[in-house]
Scaffold this active site. Sequence first.
Site, PDB file in Angstrom:
ATOM      1  N   GLY A  34       0.836  -1.198   0.000  1.00 59.97           N
ATOM      2  CA  GLY A  34       0.000   0.000   0.000  1.00 59.97           C
ATOM      3  C   GLY A  34       0.865   1.240   0.000  1.00 59.97           C
ATOM      4  CB  SER A  35       0.011   4.808  -0.471  1.00 61.44           C
ATOM      5  OG  SER A  35      -1.027   4.890   0.477  1.00 61.44           O
ATOM      6  CG  ASP A  89       0.723  -4.357   5.856  1.00 61.37           C
ATOM      7  OD1 ASP A  89       0.655  -3.425   5.031  1.00 61.37           O
ATOM      8  OD2 ASP A  89       0.269  -5.500   5.627  1.00 61.37           O
ATOM      9  CB  ALA A  91      -4.606  -0.784   8.822  1.00 60.56           C
ATOM     10  CE  LYS A 102      -2.769  -5.405   6.395  1.00 61.02           C
ATOM     11  NZ  LYS A 102      -2.478  -4.270   5.527  1.00 61.02           N
ATOM     12  N   GLY A 103      -6.761  -4.980   3.191  1.00 64.31           N
ATOM     13  CA  GLY A 103      -7.087  -5.586   1.904  1.00 64.31           C
ATOM     14  C   GLY A 103      -7.588  -4.590   0.876  1.00 64.31           C
ATOM     15  N   GLY A 105      -5.834  -2.838  -0.793  1.00 63.14           N
ATOM     16  CA  GLY A 105      -4.936  -3.019  -1.945  1.00 63.14           C
ATOM     17  C   GLY A 105      -4.962  -4.440  -2.482  1.00 63.14           C
ATOM     18  CD  GLU A 111      -1.580  -6.426   3.095  1.00 63.75           C
ATOM     19  OE1 GLU A 111      -1.104  -5.453   2.506  1.00 63.75           O
ATOM     20  OE2 GLU A 111      -2.774  -6.480   3.440  1.00 63.75           O
TER      21      GLU A 111
HETATM   22  C1  5RP Z   1      -3.326  -3.673   1.158  1.00 65.72           C
HETATM   23  C2  5RP Z   1      -3.627  -3.142   2.488  1.00 65.72           C
HETATM   24  C3  5RP Z   1      -3.115  -1.773   2.805  1.00 65.72           C
HETATM   25  O1  5RP Z   1      -2.287  -1.854   3.925  1.00 65.72           O
HETATM   26  C4  5RP Z   1      -4.264  -0.863   3.099  1.00 65.72           C
HETATM   27  O2  5RP Z   1      -5.111  -0.883   1.972  1.00 65.72           O
HETATM   28  C5  5RP Z   1      -3.800   0.572   3.382  1.00 65.72           C
HETATM   29  O3  5RP Z   1      -3.263   1.120   2.222  1.00 65.72           O
HETATM   30  P1  5RP Z   1      -2.728   2.623   2.186  1.00 65.72           P
HETATM   31  O4  5RP Z   1      -1.519   2.671   3.050  1.00 65.72           O
HETATM   32  O5  5RP Z   1      -2.418   2.851   0.718  1.00 65.72           O
HETATM   33  O6  5RP Z   1      -3.832   3.513   2.685  1.00 65.72           O
HETATM   34  O7  5RP Z   1      -4.245  -3.745   3.319  1.00 65.72           O
HETATM   35  O8  5RP Z   1      -3.958  -4.905   0.956  1.00 65.72           O
END
Ligand code: 5RP
Length: 262
Positions: A34-35, A89, A91, A102-103, A105, A111
């Site tokens: 994710g970002s 990671d 969330a 999560k998920g 992305g 994960e």
């Molecule tokens: C990917 C995830 C990411 O951690 C979640 O979507 C957060 O992403 P971001 O940091 O871009 O807001 O679970 O599967």
Amino acid sequence: MTNSLSPSDTAKFVAAKRASEMVQSGMKVGLGTGSTAAFLVKCLGERVRDEGLQITGVPTSNRTADLAREVGIKVVTLDQARWLDLTIDGADEYDAELNLIKGGGGAHLQEKIVATASDKMIVIADVTKKVDTLGAFPLPVEVLAFGMKTTQMLLEEMLDGLDVMGNSVTPRMAGDALFVTDEGNHILDLHLGRIGNARQMALVLNQVPGVVENGLFIDICDVIITGHGDGTVEVRDINTGETETGVLGGEMADNVFGEIAD
Ligand code: 5RP
């Protein structure tokens, strides 16, 4: 130079930067997707380059693996590493008990496996991810392609008996085609509005044939690092009950921001 990031990216960056400081040489580290996790991987890459930090990374997606290699982090598979010191990671939502959705992305299957195989999970997030009750963010459920429409029907029926506000289930799309995960599966997003009992939900979802894994992380996260748009960072450890607040700023932030934003 700090102005080169938007307030939202500043919040993600400061959380990631703070987490990167908790990594020590010799560690095996799970690298999220994710970002926000991308900021983390870049910060770790800087420490590898500038300080000679020696770590082994286990990525949770193909895109994180590509980025980790690009910034000079040694990458191995989970099977090679077996067990990790730490996973960091992002969330989509977290609550006061540090349970997560999560998920967003589409990587929650890897994960969850990687985080569960770690002594500790640190979640890095901007403050917008903090909620009283999980469920406003659609809950991702990874499902097999085989019989996916039947799996969707079974999930809809199951939701009728649970404490949720909404029960619509939609297949995740990538343009005109179904989204495909790194494991070759698809995702059903559950629009629940509010999940009354996240622990129960996490257990029952995985009982439905065709479901591979849901995006609820219950009792997996140990530490939450929350970033704010003004550069403030809070670190909360659920095991010790300690909370620490600080500001990431000054020359250090200027230097790092300049390179990370590129
Ligand atoms: C990917 C995830 C990411 O951690 C979640 O979507 C957060 O992403 P971001 O940091 O871009 O807001 O679970 O599967």
